[in-house]
Design a protein around this motif. Structure first.
Motif, PDB file in Angstrom:
ATOM      1  N   ILE A   1       0.850  -1.187   0.000  1.00  0.00           N
ATOM      2  CA  ILE A   1       0.000   0.000   0.000  1.00  0.00           C
ATOM      3  C   ILE A   1       0.886   1.237   0.000  1.00  0.00           C
ATOM      4  O   ILE A   1       1.831   1.330   0.775  1.00  0.00           O
ATOM      5  N   ASP A   2       0.559   2.174  -0.889  1.00  0.00           N
ATOM      6  CA  ASP A   2       1.258   3.447  -0.935  1.00  0.00           C
ATOM      7  C   ASP A   2       0.208   4.546  -1.041  1.00  0.00           C
ATOM      8  O   ASP A   2      -0.893   4.306  -1.539  1.00  0.00           O
ATOM      9  N   VAL A   3       0.534   5.724  -0.547  1.00  0.00           N
ATOM     10  CA  VAL A   3      -0.402   6.848  -0.566  1.00  0.00           C
ATOM     11  C   VAL A   3       0.270   8.022  -1.257  1.00  0.00           C
ATOM     12  O   VAL A   3       1.430   8.332  -0.977  1.00  0.00           O
ATOM     13  N   VAL A   4      -0.460   8.659  -2.171  1.00  0.00           N
ATOM     14  CA  VAL A   4       0.032   9.865  -2.829  1.00  0.00           C
ATOM     15  C   VAL A   4      -1.060  10.922  -2.811  1.00  0.00           C
ATOM     16  O   VAL A   4      -2.244  10.602  -2.782  1.00  0.00           O
ATOM     17  N   GLU A   5      -0.645  12.166  -2.825  1.00  0.00           N
ATOM     18  CA  GLU A   5      -1.607  13.257  -2.890  1.00  0.00           C
ATOM     19  C   GLU A   5      -1.485  13.925  -4.242  1.00  0.00           C
ATOM     20  O   GLU A   5      -0.381  14.180  -4.731  1.00  0.00           O
ATOM     21  N   GLY A   6      -2.611  14.165  -4.862  1.00  0.00           N
ATOM     22  CA  GLY A   6      -2.630  14.854  -6.145  1.00  0.00           C
ATOM     23  C   GLY A   6      -3.867  14.496  -6.930  1.00  0.00           C
ATOM     24  O   GLY A   6      -4.700  13.704  -6.491  1.00  0.00           O
ATOM     25  N   ARG A   7      -3.976  15.076  -8.080  1.00  0.00           N
ATOM     26  CA  ARG A   7      -5.106  14.775  -8.961  1.00  0.00           C
ATOM     27  C   ARG A   7      -4.871  13.402  -9.581  1.00  0.00           C
ATOM     28  O   ARG A   7      -3.800  13.142 -10.128  1.00  0.00           O
ATOM     29  N   PRO A   8      -5.856  12.504  -9.488  1.00  0.00           N
ATOM     30  CA  PRO A   8      -5.663  11.130  -9.966  1.00  0.00           C
ATOM     31  C   PRO A   8      -5.186  11.030 -11.406  1.00  0.00           C
ATOM     32  O   PRO A   8      -4.332  10.205 -11.724  1.00  0.00           O
ATOM     33  N   GLY A   9      -5.700  11.880 -12.274  1.00  0.00           N
ATOM     34  CA  GLY A   9      -5.304  11.824 -13.681  1.00  0.00           C
ATOM     35  C   GLY A   9      -3.859  12.195 -13.917  1.00  0.00           C
ATOM     36  O   GLY A   9      -3.293  11.902 -14.972  1.00  0.00           O
ATOM     37  N   THR A  10      -3.235  12.820 -12.932  1.00  0.00           N
ATOM     38  CA  THR A  10      -1.820  13.188 -13.017  1.00  0.00           C
ATOM     39  C   THR A  10      -0.941  12.231 -12.222  1.00  0.00           C
ATOM     40  O   THR A  10       0.071  11.749 -12.718  1.00  0.00           O
ATOM     41  N   VAL A  11      -1.325  11.943 -10.966  1.00  0.00           N
ATOM     42  CA  VAL A  11      -0.447  11.162 -10.094  1.00  0.00           C
ATOM     43  C   VAL A  11      -0.401   9.678 -10.450  1.00  0.00           C
ATOM     44  O   VAL A  11       0.635   9.038 -10.258  1.00  0.00           O
ATOM     45  N   VAL A  12      -1.491   9.124 -10.971  1.00  0.00           N
ATOM     46  CA  VAL A  12      -1.467   7.694 -11.321  1.00  0.00           C
ATOM     47  C   VAL A  12      -0.489   7.428 -12.471  1.00  0.00           C
ATOM     48  O   VAL A  12       0.389   6.569 -12.347  1.00  0.00           O
ATOM     49  N   PRO A  13      -0.563   8.168 -13.596  1.00  0.00           N
ATOM     50  CA  PRO A  13       0.427   7.936 -14.663  1.00  0.00           C
ATOM     51  C   PRO A  13       1.856   8.218 -14.204  1.00  0.00           C
ATOM     52  O   PRO A  13       2.789   7.495 -14.562  1.00  0.00           O
ATOM     53  N   GLN A  14       2.044   9.266 -13.400  1.00  0.00           N
ATOM     54  CA  GLN A  14       3.386   9.601 -12.919  1.00  0.00           C
ATOM     55  C   GLN A  14       3.933   8.508 -12.011  1.00  0.00           C
ATOM     56  O   GLN A  14       5.091   8.104 -12.129  1.00  0.00           O
ATOM     57  N   TYR A  15       3.096   8.004 -11.106  1.00  0.00           N
ATOM     58  CA  TYR A  15       3.514   6.927 -10.214  1.00  0.00           C
ATOM     59  C   TYR A  15       3.887   5.687 -11.026  1.00  0.00           C
ATOM     60  O   TYR A  15       4.902   5.038 -10.755  1.00  0.00           O
ATOM     61  N   ALA A  16       3.074   5.366 -12.022  1.00  0.00           N
ATOM     62  CA  ALA A  16       3.339   4.192 -12.857  1.00  0.00           C
ATOM     63  C   ALA A  16       4.693   4.308 -13.549  1.00  0.00           C
ATOM     64  O   ALA A  16       5.445   3.337 -13.629  1.00  0.00           O
ATOM     65  N   SER A  17       5.020   5.490 -14.024  1.00  0.00           N
ATOM     66  CA  SER A  17       6.307   5.695 -14.699  1.00  0.00           C
ATOM     67  C   SER A  17       7.484   5.676 -13.727  1.00  0.00           C
ATOM     68  O   SER A  17       8.524   5.102 -14.013  1.00  0.00           O
TER      69      SER A  17
ATOM     70  N   VAL B   1      -6.085   6.501 -18.729  1.00  0.00           N
ATOM     71  CA  VAL B   1      -5.780   5.718 -19.939  1.00  0.00           C
ATOM     72  C   VAL B   1      -5.006   6.562 -20.939  1.00  0.00           C
ATOM     73  O   VAL B   1      -4.008   6.115 -21.516  1.00  0.00           O
ATOM     74  N   GLU B   2      -5.428   7.789 -21.136  1.00  0.00           N
ATOM     75  CA  GLU B   2      -4.784   8.657 -22.123  1.00  0.00           C
ATOM     76  C   GLU B   2      -3.378   9.071 -21.720  1.00  0.00           C
ATOM     77  O   GLU B   2      -2.528   9.285 -22.572  1.00  0.00           O
ATOM     78  N   ARG B   3      -3.113   9.184 -20.429  1.00  0.00           N
ATOM     79  CA  ARG B   3      -1.825   9.707 -19.960  1.00  0.00           C
ATOM     80  C   ARG B   3      -0.819   8.636 -19.544  1.00  0.00           C
ATOM     81  O   ARG B   3       0.324   8.960 -19.256  1.00  0.00           O
ATOM     82  N   THR B   4      -1.239   7.405 -19.455  1.00  0.00           N
ATOM     83  CA  THR B   4      -0.366   6.340 -18.963  1.00  0.00           C
ATOM     84  C   THR B   4       0.188   5.539 -20.126  1.00  0.00           C
ATOM     85  O   THR B   4      -0.572   4.960 -20.901  1.00  0.00           O
ATOM     86  N   PRO B   5       1.515   5.481 -20.269  1.00  0.00           N
ATOM     87  CA  PRO B   5       2.093   4.721 -21.385  1.00  0.00           C
ATOM     88  C   PRO B   5       1.956   3.191 -21.206  1.00  0.00           C
ATOM     89  O   PRO B   5       1.940   2.457 -22.181  1.00  0.00           O
TER      90      PRO B   5
END
Length: 144
Positions: free
Chosen positions: A84-100, A133-137
């Motif tokens: 489990i990890d926790v991040v703060e931010g807008r989901p459409g930004t932080v999810v793709p960034q975290y994945a990368s 989907v659009e932002r995550t490679p």
């Protein structure tokens, strides 16, 4: 498609997120899974629900929500594979960034709640899953 080594399951405090976690664990039995509790910033148009509180309290609540989600699913040895990890931010930004940033190979998330779809799409113009989907490679599986 090669089975992923690391799968990311974002949790935003929405219904049916247990289905996304269960799907990730069952579909990718050899993968490590990160359950990412996203805390929407106070200045964002929508929050994860409930009364908006101080960031530290909201982060603790998000971690607790993710822990309860993990405990609630019926998957043998799930705790051994899920971090489990926790991040703060807008989901459409932080999810793709975290994945990368964390060598994620695949993202699994639930789509919109069918009861709120019309309102959310009218209000925001799109749903969070579409933005991810659009932002995550990496490949993204969206459960409808």
């Amino acid at each position: 498609m090669v089975d992923p080594d690391h799968v990311l399951v974002p949790t935003l405090g929405r219904p049916r997120e247990d289905e996304a976690l269960t799907y990730a664990l069952e579909t990718f039995p050899g993968a490590a899974v990160t359950l990412l509790a996203v805390v929407t910033p106070l200045d964002a148009p929508l929050s994860e629900g409930g009364v908006l509180e101080r960031s530290e309290e909201r982060t603790d609540q998000a971690r607790g929500r993710a822990s309860r989600l993990l405990e609630a699913i019926d998957a043998p040895r799930a705790a051994d594979r899920v971090r489990i990890d926790v991040v703060e931010g807008r989901p459409g930004t932080v999810v793709p960034q975290y994945a990368s940033d964390h060598e994620v190979d695949h993202v699994v998330m639930c789509g919109h709640d069918s009861k709120t779809t019309g309102f959310v799409r009218r209000f925001l113009g799109r749903d969070i899953a579409t933005t991810v989907v659009e932002r995550t490679p990496q490949p993204v599986t969206v459960l409808e």
